[in-house]
Design a protein around this motif. Sequence first.
Motif, PDB file in Angstrom:
ATOM      1  N   MET A 189       0.817  -1.213   0.000  1.00  0.00           N
ATOM      2  CA  MET A 189       0.000   0.000   0.000  1.00  0.00           C
ATOM      3  C   MET A 189       0.851   1.263   0.000  1.00  0.00           C
ATOM      4  SD  MET A 189      -2.871  -1.295   2.761  1.00  0.00           S
ATOM      5  CE  MET A 189      -4.016   0.051   2.529  1.00  0.00           C
ATOM      6  N   GLY A 190       2.186   1.100   0.009  1.00  0.00           N
ATOM      7  CA  GLY A 190       3.076   2.250  -0.004  1.00  0.00           C
ATOM      8  C   GLY A 190       3.277   2.885   1.347  1.00  0.00           C
ATOM      9  N   ILE A 191       2.906   2.166   2.415  1.00  0.00           N
ATOM     10  CA  ILE A 191       3.067   2.683   3.782  1.00  0.00           C
ATOM     11  C   ILE A 191       3.761   1.604   4.631  1.00  0.00           C
ATOM     12  CG2 ILE A 191       1.215   4.388   3.832  1.00  0.00           C
ATOM     13  CD1 ILE A 191      -0.667   2.191   4.861  1.00  0.00           C
ATOM     14  N   PRO A 192       4.954   1.165   4.209  1.00  0.00           N
ATOM     15  CA  PRO A 192       5.595   0.010   4.861  1.00  0.00           C
ATOM     16  C   PRO A 192       5.785   0.214   6.355  1.00  0.00           C
ATOM     17  CG  PRO A 192       7.177   1.251   3.515  1.00  0.00           C
ATOM     18  CD  PRO A 192       5.816   1.769   3.178  1.00  0.00           C
ATOM     19  N   GLY A 193       5.338  -0.798   7.119  1.00  0.00           N
ATOM     20  CA  GLY A 193       5.528  -0.785   8.555  1.00  0.00           C
ATOM     21  C   GLY A 193       4.521   0.016   9.349  1.00  0.00           C
ATOM     22  N   ASP A 194       3.666   0.783   8.676  1.00  0.00           N
ATOM     23  CA  ASP A 194       2.703   1.624   9.387  1.00  0.00           C
ATOM     24  C   ASP A 194       1.394   0.851   9.543  1.00  0.00           C
ATOM     25  OD1 ASP A 194       1.204   3.594  10.525  1.00  0.00           O
ATOM     26  OD2 ASP A 194       1.605   5.116   9.003  1.00  0.00           O
ATOM     27  N   TRP A 195       1.376  -0.056  10.521  1.00  0.00           N
ATOM     28  CA  TRP A 195       0.217  -0.929  10.701  1.00  0.00           C
ATOM     29  C   TRP A 195      -0.999  -0.192  11.248  1.00  0.00           C
ATOM     30  CZ3 TRP A 195       2.140  -6.265  12.992  1.00  0.00           C
ATOM     31  CH2 TRP A 195       3.156  -6.759  12.174  1.00  0.00           C
ATOM     32  N   GLU A 196      -0.788   1.007  11.770  1.00  0.00           N
ATOM     33  CA  GLU A 196      -1.896   1.766  12.346  1.00  0.00           C
ATOM     34  C   GLU A 196      -2.400   2.861  11.402  1.00  0.00           C
ATOM     35  OE1 GLU A 196      -3.302   0.742  14.883  1.00  0.00           O
ATOM     36  OE2 GLU A 196      -1.806  -0.649  15.688  1.00  0.00           O
ATOM     37  N   HIS A 197      -1.871   2.913  10.203  1.00  0.00           N
ATOM     38  CA  HIS A 197      -2.323   3.915   9.227  1.00  0.00           C
ATOM     39  C   HIS A 197      -3.814   3.722   8.947  1.00  0.00           C
ATOM     40  CE1 HIS A 197      -2.639   6.148   5.445  1.00  0.00           C
ATOM     41  NE2 HIS A 197      -1.461   6.694   5.727  1.00  0.00           N
ATOM     42  N   PRO A 198      -4.553   4.822   8.758  1.00  0.00           N
ATOM     43  CA  PRO A 198      -5.992   4.691   8.477  1.00  0.00           C
ATOM     44  C   PRO A 198      -6.308   3.776   7.297  1.00  0.00           C
ATOM     45  CG  PRO A 198      -5.459   6.965   8.970  1.00  0.00           C
ATOM     46  CD  PRO A 198      -4.148   6.233   8.907  1.00  0.00           C
ATOM     47  N   ARG A 199      -5.465   3.796   6.272  1.00  0.00           N
ATOM     48  CA  ARG A 199      -5.713   2.906   5.134  1.00  0.00           C
ATOM     49  C   ARG A 199      -5.509   1.443   5.509  1.00  0.00           C
ATOM     50  NH1 ARG A 199      -1.611   4.772   1.106  1.00  0.00           N
ATOM     51  NH2 ARG A 199      -2.346   2.967  -0.092  1.00  0.00           N
ATOM     52  N   MET A 200      -4.538   1.173   6.368  1.00  0.00           N
ATOM     53  CA  MET A 200      -4.345  -0.195   6.844  1.00  0.00           C
ATOM     54  C   MET A 200      -5.532  -0.637   7.693  1.00  0.00           C
ATOM     55  SD  MET A 200      -1.874  -2.341   6.190  1.00  0.00           S
ATOM     56  CE  MET A 200      -1.734  -3.300   7.702  1.00  0.00           C
ATOM     57  N   ARG A 201      -5.973   0.226   8.576  1.00  0.00           N
ATOM     58  CA  ARG A 201      -7.114  -0.127   9.418  1.00  0.00           C
ATOM     59  C   ARG A 201      -8.346  -0.390   8.562  1.00  0.00           C
ATOM     60  NH1 ARG A 201      -7.471   2.293  15.396  1.00  0.00           N
ATOM     61  NH2 ARG A 201      -5.280   2.215  15.982  1.00  0.00           N
ATOM     62  N   ALA A 202      -8.517   0.411   7.506  1.00  0.00           N
ATOM     63  CA  ALA A 202      -9.655   0.213   6.609  1.00  0.00           C
ATOM     64  C   ALA A 202      -9.544  -1.119   5.870  1.00  0.00           C
ATOM     65  CB  ALA A 202      -9.748   1.367   5.618  1.00  0.00           C
ATOM     66  N   ALA A 203      -8.323  -1.491   5.484  1.00  0.00           N
ATOM     67  CA  ALA A 203      -8.116  -2.759   4.784  1.00  0.00           C
ATOM     68  C   ALA A 203      -8.435  -3.932   5.710  1.00  0.00           C
ATOM     69  CB  ALA A 203      -6.683  -2.851   4.281  1.00  0.00           C
ATOM     70  N   VAL A 204      -7.967  -3.870   6.962  1.00  0.00           N
ATOM     71  CA  VAL A 204      -8.247  -4.938   7.913  1.00  0.00           C
ATOM     72  C   VAL A 204      -9.749  -5.036   8.173  1.00  0.00           C
ATOM     73  CG1 VAL A 204      -7.900  -5.701  10.293  1.00  0.00           C
ATOM     74  CG2 VAL A 204      -5.976  -4.793   8.981  1.00  0.00           C
ATOM     75  N   GLU A 205     -10.404  -3.895   8.278  1.00  0.00           N
ATOM     76  CA  GLU A 205     -11.849  -3.897   8.495  1.00  0.00           C
ATOM     77  C   GLU A 205     -12.579  -4.511   7.306  1.00  0.00           C
ATOM     78  OE1 GLU A 205     -15.444  -3.755  10.057  1.00  0.00           O
ATOM     79  OE2 GLU A 205     -13.621  -3.241  11.168  1.00  0.00           O
ATOM     80  N   ARG A 206     -12.094  -4.253   6.095  1.00  0.00           N
ATOM     81  CA  ARG A 206     -12.734  -4.845   4.914  1.00  0.00           C
ATOM     82  C   ARG A 206     -12.581  -6.366   4.926  1.00  0.00           C
ATOM     83  NH1 ARG A 206     -12.064  -2.966  -1.462  1.00  0.00           N
ATOM     84  NH2 ARG A 206     -13.253  -4.720  -2.354  1.00  0.00           N
ATOM     85  N   VAL A 207     -11.403  -6.830   5.292  1.00  0.00           N
ATOM     86  CA  VAL A 207     -11.198  -8.274   5.401  1.00  0.00           C
ATOM     87  C   VAL A 207     -12.133  -8.855   6.461  1.00  0.00           C
ATOM     88  CG1 VAL A 207      -9.565 -10.099   5.998  1.00  0.00           C
ATOM     89  CG2 VAL A 207      -8.815  -8.160   4.610  1.00  0.00           C
TER      90      VAL A 207
END
Length: 260
Positions: free
Chosen positions: A183-201
């Motif tokens: 996603m272009g945000i390596p290591g940032d597991w708390e980024h809003p886009r990461m949280r949105a991806a986990v929520e989608r899963v």
Amino acid sequence: MGALLKALLAQPDRLVRVFALGQLCHPKVVEAIGLHGGFDAVWLDQEHVGLTIPQIEAAARAARGCGLDSFVRLNATDYATVMRALEAGAGGVMASMVRSARQAEDVLNWAKFHPRGLRGVNGTGVDGRYGTMGEDYFRRANAEGVVAIQIEHVDAVEEVEKIAALPDLDFLFIGPADLSQSMGIPGDWEHPRMRAAVERVSQAARRYNVPWAILPRDAGHARRCVDMGCRILSIGIDVWFLHAGVRAWKADFGEFFPAG
């Protein structure tokens, strides 16, 4: 082989705890984890470590001996990679770097016999009890073998609903490190886009009644994921445990180690 993990996953309120073995994958380490208690299965990291079939056989045998189930995280996957891990006695397989529902369906087709798939017929491996199971081999292999798909690329997130809908899929496993990198945000597991991806899963898993797993960074991250519906926590990796143990012992004997 695989039956224990499937039985645990069938319990909707049961949190399953698994442990990753890669660099230190050895039967004695598997036994030690089993004797400590608290874990339900080990997963063996063929993707990053290049575990051989004899190593997988030995680790899976040790897991069975101490009441643990096992599954193998595969290399970038082809038919032979799937089949050989199952015939080595692993309870299941987990495909890494899947990017589409089509790739996920290929894995299921390779892992299952007729009528679900077209896995090559052998039966002389560990999972076939060295040729002694007869016709029951097909039924038991299909019923008990675990198949998991990793969601660790943004492309897979975009198709996660189609992946979760595939018949005979046992669970999804989020890989936060690779997913954040894609996603272009390596290591940032708390980024809003990461949280949105986990929520989608999580939503896709809930919709199709498929458990999902994650390797959490820490206890706080694990709690947030469980609150979102995560059913399987991969708590730690062998080298993490080694480092934690060394640090703890050095702290206990701190006066005998130089500062810094």
